[in-house]
Design a protein around this motif. Structure first.
Motif, PDB file in Angstrom:
ATOM      1  N   ASP A  50       0.834  -1.188   0.000  1.00  0.00           N
ATOM      2  CA  ASP A  50       0.000   0.000   0.000  1.00  0.00           C
ATOM      3  C   ASP A  50       0.874   1.245   0.000  1.00  0.00           C
ATOM      4  O   ASP A  50       1.885   1.301   0.704  1.00  0.00           O
ATOM      5  CB  ASP A  50      -0.891  -0.056   1.248  1.00  0.00           C
ATOM      6  N   ARG A  51       0.500   2.236  -0.791  1.00  0.00           N
ATOM      7  CA  ARG A  51       1.278   3.469  -0.916  1.00  0.00           C
ATOM      8  C   ARG A  51       1.506   4.130   0.437  1.00  0.00           C
ATOM      9  O   ARG A  51       2.621   4.533   0.773  1.00  0.00           O
ATOM     10  CB  ARG A  51       0.585   4.437  -1.876  1.00  0.00           C
ATOM     11  N   TYR A  54       4.010   2.145   2.503  1.00  0.00           N
ATOM     12  CA  TYR A  54       5.366   2.313   1.980  1.00  0.00           C
ATOM     13  C   TYR A  54       5.950   3.663   2.402  1.00  0.00           C
ATOM     14  O   TYR A  54       7.085   3.738   2.886  1.00  0.00           O
ATOM     15  CB  TYR A  54       5.377   2.183   0.454  1.00  0.00           C
ATOM     16  N   LEU A  55       5.176   4.715   2.239  1.00  0.00           N
ATOM     17  CA  LEU A  55       5.675   6.052   2.581  1.00  0.00           C
ATOM     18  C   LEU A  55       5.944   6.200   4.075  1.00  0.00           C
ATOM     19  O   LEU A  55       6.942   6.800   4.480  1.00  0.00           O
ATOM     20  CB  LEU A  55       4.707   7.128   2.086  1.00  0.00           C
ATOM     21  N   LEU A  56       5.075   5.632   4.916  1.00  0.00           N
ATOM     22  CA  LEU A  56       5.298   5.693   6.358  1.00  0.00           C
ATOM     23  C   LEU A  56       6.540   4.895   6.769  1.00  0.00           C
ATOM     24  O   LEU A  56       7.372   5.388   7.544  1.00  0.00           O
ATOM     25  CB  LEU A  56       4.077   5.162   7.114  1.00  0.00           C
ATOM     26  N   LEU A  57       6.652   3.680   6.274  1.00  0.00           N
ATOM     27  CA  LEU A  57       7.816   2.858   6.603  1.00  0.00           C
ATOM     28  C   LEU A  57       9.104   3.515   6.115  1.00  0.00           C
ATOM     29  O   LEU A  57      10.119   3.543   6.816  1.00  0.00           O
ATOM     30  CB  LEU A  57       7.682   1.451   6.014  1.00  0.00           C
ATOM     31  N   THR A  81      -4.682  11.046  10.278  1.00  0.00           N
ATOM     32  CA  THR A  81      -4.423  10.198   9.114  1.00  0.00           C
ATOM     33  C   THR A  81      -3.266   9.246   9.419  1.00  0.00           C
ATOM     34  O   THR A  81      -3.347   8.048   9.120  1.00  0.00           O
ATOM     35  CB  THR A  81      -4.104  11.058   7.878  1.00  0.00           C
ATOM     36  N   VAL A  82      -2.218   9.764  10.021  1.00  0.00           N
ATOM     37  CA  VAL A  82      -1.078   8.914  10.378  1.00  0.00           C
ATOM     38  C   VAL A  82      -1.520   7.847  11.372  1.00  0.00           C
ATOM     39  O   VAL A  82      -1.182   6.668  11.218  1.00  0.00           O
ATOM     40  CB  VAL A  82       0.092   9.746  10.961  1.00  0.00           C
ATOM     41  N   THR A  83      -2.301   8.233  12.376  1.00  0.00           N
ATOM     42  CA  THR A  83      -2.780   7.276  13.373  1.00  0.00           C
ATOM     43  C   THR A  83      -3.562   6.149  12.706  1.00  0.00           C
ATOM     44  O   THR A  83      -3.351   4.966  12.995  1.00  0.00           O
ATOM     45  CB  THR A  83      -3.652   7.991  14.428  1.00  0.00           C
ATOM     46  N   ARG A  84      -4.443   6.509  11.791  1.00  0.00           N
ATOM     47  CA  ARG A  84      -5.254   5.523  11.081  1.00  0.00           C
ATOM     48  C   ARG A  84      -4.386   4.630  10.189  1.00  0.00           C
ATOM     49  O   ARG A  84      -4.577   3.422  10.115  1.00  0.00           O
ATOM     50  CB  ARG A  84      -6.324   6.236  10.248  1.00  0.00           C
ATOM     51  N   GLN A  85      -3.401   5.219   9.504  1.00  0.00           N
ATOM     52  CA  GLN A  85      -2.572   4.452   8.579  1.00  0.00           C
ATOM     53  C   GLN A  85      -1.541   3.578   9.295  1.00  0.00           C
ATOM     54  O   GLN A  85      -1.149   2.535   8.785  1.00  0.00           O
ATOM     55  CB  GLN A  85      -1.863   5.395   7.596  1.00  0.00           C
ATOM     56  N   VAL A  86      -1.099   4.005  10.474  1.00  0.00           N
ATOM     57  CA  VAL A  86      -0.068   3.243  11.171  1.00  0.00           C
ATOM     58  C   VAL A  86      -0.661   2.066  11.953  1.00  0.00           C
ATOM     59  O   VAL A  86       0.040   1.080  12.210  1.00  0.00           O
ATOM     60  CB  VAL A  86       0.778   4.180  12.072  1.00  0.00           C
ATOM     61  N   ALA A  87      -1.941   2.121  12.287  1.00  0.00           N
ATOM     62  CA  ALA A  87      -2.574   1.054  13.079  1.00  0.00           C
ATOM     63  C   ALA A  87      -2.375  -0.330  12.464  1.00  0.00           C
ATOM     64  O   ALA A  87      -1.934  -1.260  13.163  1.00  0.00           O
ATOM     65  CB  ALA A  87      -4.052   1.357  13.311  1.00  0.00           C
ATOM     66  N   PRO A  88      -2.672  -0.532  11.165  1.00  0.00           N
ATOM     67  CA  PRO A  88      -2.454  -1.867  10.607  1.00  0.00           C
ATOM     68  C   PRO A  88      -0.976  -2.254  10.542  1.00  0.00           C
ATOM     69  O   PRO A  88      -0.635  -3.437  10.584  1.00  0.00           O
ATOM     70  CB  PRO A  88      -3.064  -1.804   9.202  1.00  0.00           C
ATOM     71  N   LEU A  89      -0.089  -1.260  10.466  1.00  0.00           N
ATOM     72  CA  LEU A  89       1.347  -1.553  10.451  1.00  0.00           C
ATOM     73  C   LEU A  89       1.806  -2.058  11.816  1.00  0.00           C
ATOM     74  O   LEU A  89       2.683  -2.922  11.902  1.00  0.00           O
ATOM     75  CB  LEU A  89       2.144  -0.308  10.042  1.00  0.00           C
ATOM     76  N   VAL A  90       1.209  -1.532  12.868  1.00  0.00           N
ATOM     77  CA  VAL A  90       1.493  -2.011  14.221  1.00  0.00           C
ATOM     78  C   VAL A  90       0.885  -3.407  14.388  1.00  0.00           C
ATOM     79  O   VAL A  90       1.537  -4.327  14.889  1.00  0.00           O
ATOM     80  CB  VAL A  90       0.952  -1.030  15.286  1.00  0.00           C
ATOM     81  N   ASP A  91      -0.368  -3.572  13.933  1.00  0.00           N
ATOM     82  CA  ASP A  91      -1.058  -4.869  14.057  1.00  0.00           C
ATOM     83  C   ASP A  91      -0.309  -5.997  13.350  1.00  0.00           C
ATOM     84  O   ASP A  91      -0.328  -7.132  13.810  1.00  0.00           O
ATOM     85  CB  ASP A  91      -2.482  -4.781  13.495  1.00  0.00           C
ATOM     86  N   THR A  92       0.326  -5.680  12.222  1.00  0.00           N
ATOM     87  CA  THR A  92       1.045  -6.707  11.461  1.00  0.00           C
ATOM     88  C   THR A  92       2.513  -6.823  11.868  1.00  0.00           C
ATOM     89  O   THR A  92       3.258  -7.613  11.288  1.00  0.00           O
ATOM     90  CB  THR A  92       0.949  -6.448   9.942  1.00  0.00           C
TER      91      THR A  92
END
Length: 180
Positions: A50-51, A54-57, A81-92
């Motif tokens: 996901d774009r 990728y950009l956050l990582l 927006t960051v909070t919402r986008q980072v949540a699945p990155l933390v979950d995974t």
């Protein structure tokens, strides 16, 4: 009468209507194709990301651990927006939340070893894709394209952060191979 960015445009662009139409069309095609493939690289399904992820990582890798507000500010987006986008990155398990080293009450986001490995895998695949797509380009052509695309992205970013402003000066080119 107030001026708008359209009104303050250099008059030489008036005769370039056909070129500007072609440019906007090519940008639209690029955006669609990039989103369709997610620029996943050579083994697209396996190496797609996901774009936003990728950009956050990538940002966490380049700038190191940081809080949500700092990450949002560095990316030019809203903290929610960051909070919402980072949540699945933390979950995974790609990003981990840790306590701030100086203020234990504050939370810092950082790449996990799994996140770093996944980012390296996606970068490598995307690098191979870029090599494949530009295999018949001279190195100078790749550099010019990267420089112009960097300049274009900078202009878009500047316009987004200050919508009423006149077109920005040309931005310095990014280092070749550096991703946004």
């Amino acid at each position: 009468m107030p001026t708008t960015p359209e009104m303050s445009m250099d008059m030489t662009t008036v005769g370039d209507t056909g070129l500007l139409d072609a440019l906007q069309h090519e940008v639209a095609l690029f955006a669609r194709r990039a989103e369709q493939t997610r620029l996943g690289g050579v083994a697209q399904v396996r190496n797609s990301m996901d774009r936003a992820a990728y950009l956050l990582l990538n940002r966490l890798d380049q700038e190191g651990p940081m809080g949500v507000k700092a990450l949002a500010a560095s990316m030019g987006i809203d903290s929610s927006t960051v909070t919402r986008q980072v949540a699945p990155l933390v979950d995974t398990g790609l990003v981990k939340r840790t306590s701030h080293p100086e203020d234990g009450r504050a939370v810092v986001l950082q790449l996990s070893s799994r996140g770093l490995a996944r980012l390296a895998e996606v970068r490598s695949s995307r690098r191979r894709l870029m090599a494949e797509l530009t295999h018949d380009w001279a190195p100078e052509e790749r550099e010019v394209f990267c420089s112009l695309l960097t300049r274009f992205n900078h202009a878009l970013s500047t316009r987004q952060t200050s919508p009423g402003a006149a077109p920005a000066e040309a931005a310095p080119a990014a280092e070749p191979g550096r991703t946004a």
